[in-house]
Design a protein around this motif. Structure first.
Motif, PDB file in Angstrom:
ATOM      1  N   GLY A  98     -46.738  -8.616 -67.695  1.00 39.95           N
ATOM      2  CA  GLY A  98     -45.980  -9.861 -67.718  1.00 39.95           C
ATOM      3  C   GLY A  98     -46.431 -10.844 -68.774  1.00 39.95           C
ATOM      4  O   GLY A  98     -45.813 -11.887 -68.951  1.00 39.95           O
ATOM      5  N   HIS A  99     -47.512 -10.533 -69.476  1.00 42.32           N
ATOM      6  CA  HIS A  99     -48.046 -11.409 -70.507  1.00 42.32           C
ATOM      7  C   HIS A  99     -47.863 -10.752 -71.876  1.00 42.32           C
ATOM      8  O   HIS A  99     -47.868  -9.523 -71.985  1.00 42.32           O
ATOM      9  N   GLY A 100     -47.771 -11.573 -72.902  1.00 43.15           N
ATOM     10  CA  GLY A 100     -47.593 -11.007 -74.229  1.00 43.15           C
ATOM     11  C   GLY A 100     -46.367 -10.124 -74.260  1.00 43.15           C
ATOM     12  O   GLY A 100     -45.252 -10.566 -73.984  1.00 43.15           O
ATOM     13  N   PHE A 101     -46.580  -8.834 -74.533  1.00 43.99           N
ATOM     14  CA  PHE A 101     -45.451  -7.911 -74.631  1.00 43.99           C
ATOM     15  C   PHE A 101     -45.612  -6.680 -73.738  1.00 43.99           C
ATOM     16  O   PHE A 101     -45.040  -5.628 -74.012  1.00 43.99           O
ATOM     17  N   THR A 102     -46.415  -6.813 -72.668  1.00 43.47           N
ATOM     18  CA  THR A 102     -46.523  -5.745 -71.675  1.00 43.47           C
ATOM     19  C   THR A 102     -45.577  -6.039 -70.513  1.00 43.47           C
ATOM     20  O   THR A 102     -45.487  -7.185 -70.054  1.00 43.47           O
ATOM     21  N   ASP A 103     -44.890  -5.009 -70.037  1.00 42.29           N
ATOM     22  CA  ASP A 103     -43.946  -5.170 -68.927  1.00 42.29           C
ATOM     23  C   ASP A 103     -44.674  -5.528 -67.630  1.00 42.29           C
ATOM     24  O   ASP A 103     -45.859  -5.219 -67.453  1.00 42.29           O
ATOM     25  N   THR A 104     -43.935  -6.134 -66.707  1.00 40.17           N
ATOM     26  CA  THR A 104     -44.440  -6.293 -65.346  1.00 40.17           C
ATOM     27  C   THR A 104     -44.328  -4.958 -64.617  1.00 40.17           C
ATOM     28  O   THR A 104     -43.521  -4.099 -64.974  1.00 40.17           O
ATOM     29  N   LEU A 105     -45.155  -4.784 -63.597  1.00 37.35           N
ATOM     30  CA  LEU A 105     -45.069  -3.588 -62.764  1.00 37.35           C
ATOM     31  C   LEU A 105     -44.077  -3.789 -61.621  1.00 37.35           C
ATOM     32  O   LEU A 105     -43.397  -2.854 -61.193  1.00 37.35           O
ATOM     33  N   HIS A 106     -44.036  -5.010 -61.088  1.00 38.82           N
ATOM     34  CA  HIS A 106     -43.125  -5.379 -59.998  1.00 38.82           C
ATOM     35  C   HIS A 106     -43.133  -6.898 -59.900  1.00 38.82           C
ATOM     36  O   HIS A 106     -43.782  -7.581 -60.722  1.00 38.82           O
ATOM     37  N   ASP A 107     -42.433  -7.450 -58.920  1.00 43.18           N
ATOM     38  CA  ASP A 107     -42.314  -8.907 -58.800  1.00 43.18           C
ATOM     39  C   ASP A 107     -43.105  -9.471 -57.628  1.00 43.18           C
ATOM     40  O   ASP A 107     -42.778 -10.531 -57.099  1.00 43.18           O
ATOM     41  N   ARG A 108     -44.187  -8.775 -57.233  1.00 46.59           N
ATOM     42  CA  ARG A 108     -44.993  -9.234 -56.101  1.00 46.59           C
ATOM     43  C   ARG A 108     -46.366  -9.746 -56.530  1.00 46.59           C
ATOM     44  O   ARG A 108     -47.158 -10.144 -55.683  1.00 46.59           O
ATOM     45  N   GLY A 109     -46.642  -9.735 -57.819  1.00 51.10           N
ATOM     46  CA  GLY A 109     -47.954 -10.145 -58.301  1.00 51.10           C
ATOM     47  C   GLY A 109     -48.874  -8.950 -58.380  1.00 51.10           C
ATOM     48  O   GLY A 109     -49.416  -8.491 -57.366  1.00 51.10           O
ATOM     49  N   GLU A 110     -49.065  -8.412 -59.586  1.00 52.07           N
ATOM     50  CA  GLU A 110     -49.882  -7.210 -59.752  1.00 52.07           C
ATOM     51  C   GLU A 110     -51.337  -7.488 -59.384  1.00 52.07           C
ATOM     52  O   GLU A 110     -51.930  -8.467 -59.837  1.00 52.07           O
ATOM     53  N   SER A 111     -51.911  -6.629 -58.555  1.00 52.64           N
ATOM     54  CA  SER A 111     -53.303  -6.794 -58.143  1.00 52.64           C
ATOM     55  C   SER A 111     -54.236  -6.382 -59.277  1.00 52.64           C
ATOM     56  O   SER A 111     -53.834  -5.645 -60.192  1.00 52.64           O
ATOM     57  N   PRO A 112     -55.503  -6.814 -59.236  1.00 53.89           N
ATOM     58  CA  PRO A 112     -56.474  -6.328 -60.220  1.00 53.89           C
ATOM     59  C   PRO A 112     -56.564  -4.807 -60.232  1.00 53.89           C
ATOM     60  O   PRO A 112     -56.690  -4.198 -61.295  1.00 53.89           O
TER      61      PRO A 112
END
Length: 317
Positions: A98-112
């Protein structure tokens, strides 16, 4: 008569709200695209599953991975620290989801742990079998998750003002607004569309205090990338869901046997050493803590000698 007046007033207000919302969305979209044009990807891409990952690679020698903090991107490392490390190491900096130019994995907040798994897989695609895992701020929690869950590829951990342990004071309510299902779209759109330059300047000043922002930092990092609507939302979700993940993984730290270097600004009020680095040093006996006087939340910029010395110790056979 009164009913007609109320109806007309309601219709007028509804139209005004719709026009204002449409204008905010249009301006947000325009600002987001302008930021991406002004600060395009500086690295390369690979795909893990269905997720596109942006990374920057430089240098040769033992590998060190660099993971940025909340609201940042890999450009935070390409200004100075990355090129310095590349004189003796292969440096790979990733944009987190979700930052820079990497996609998000989902819309729940990716865990560490999810983020660590993503980059562990990316490193495998690059043909690298092990690396020092370096994390700044939020990125520190990802580095620790990597060490716990993928120890076979972690030659050591470098924590730079890293988040590692549970805290009591909650983060800013702005993260909740950005993360909220109902508030998120409105708040992120408005901030993306109308954030004043003074807000950017004040945020940077607070982030680096008591030190000034590094010369040329604002022109290099691309603040507009952090103010994009979807980045604001992804960052908010990650921050507000972080605490329970840190609580669970911190209980496992005493099982770690790999070398760990902690470099932390003694004047950091965003991620205090007393809550994070000091506690981690007590949990993992082999961890070495370097607390840097007069430096806040920015050892990778204002205490690079200490960071480079820590990397050298991790690289020693």
């Amino acid at each position: 008569m009164a009913t007609k007046l109320l109806r007309r007033t309601a219709i007028t207000l509804g139209l005004a709200l719709a026009l204002a919302s449409g204008f905010a969305w249009w301006k947000s979209e325009r600002n987001d695209r302008a930021a991406e044009a002004a600060f395009p990807p500086v690295g390369e891409f690979l795909t893990v599953g269905e997720t596109r990952v942006h990374y920057w690679r430089a240098g040769a020698g033992p590998t060190i991975v660099l993971l940025h903090g909340a609201g940042g991107n890999l450009r935070d490392f390409t200004l100075s620290l990355g090129p310095q490390l590349a004189k003796t190491h292969t440096v790979i900096a990733f944009d987190r989801p979700g930052h820079g130019f990497t996609d998000t994995l989902h819309d729940r907040g990716e865990s560490p742990a999810e983020q660590a798994a993503l980059f562990h897989a990316a490193l495998g695609q690059l043909g690298i079998e092990d690396a020092i895992i370096g994390g700044f701020s939020y990125g520190g929690s990802v580095a620790m998750a990597w060490a716990l869950n993928h120890p076979e590829t972690a030659a050591g951990v470098l924590m730079m003002n890293g988040v590692s342990n549970p805290w009591v004071t909650p983060p800013s309510r702005l993260y909740d607004l950005a993360a909220g299902t109902l508030t998120g779209p409105v708040f992120a759109t408005a901030l993306s569309a109308f954030a004043p330059q003074a807000l950017v300047d004040d945020t940077l000043s607070g982030l680096f205090a008591p030190n000034p922002p590094p010369a040329g930092y604002l022109a290099h990092i691309g603040p507009g990338l952090s103010l994009r609507r979807e980045t604001l939302r992804a960052n908010g979700r990650q921050v507000v869901t972080l605490l329970p993940h840190v609580e669970r993984q911190s209980a496992r730290y005493p099982t770690l046997t790999l070398p760990i270097e902690l470099v932390h600004g003694a004047d950091d009020v965003s991620v205090p050493s007393s809550i994070h680095a000091d506690v981690l040093a007590s949990q993992v006996p082999q961890a070495r803590l370097t607390r840097v006087p007069g430096v806040g939340h920015s050892v990778h910029h204002h205490a690079q000698d200490a960071v480079l010395a820590a990397v050298a110790r991790l690289t020693q056979p």
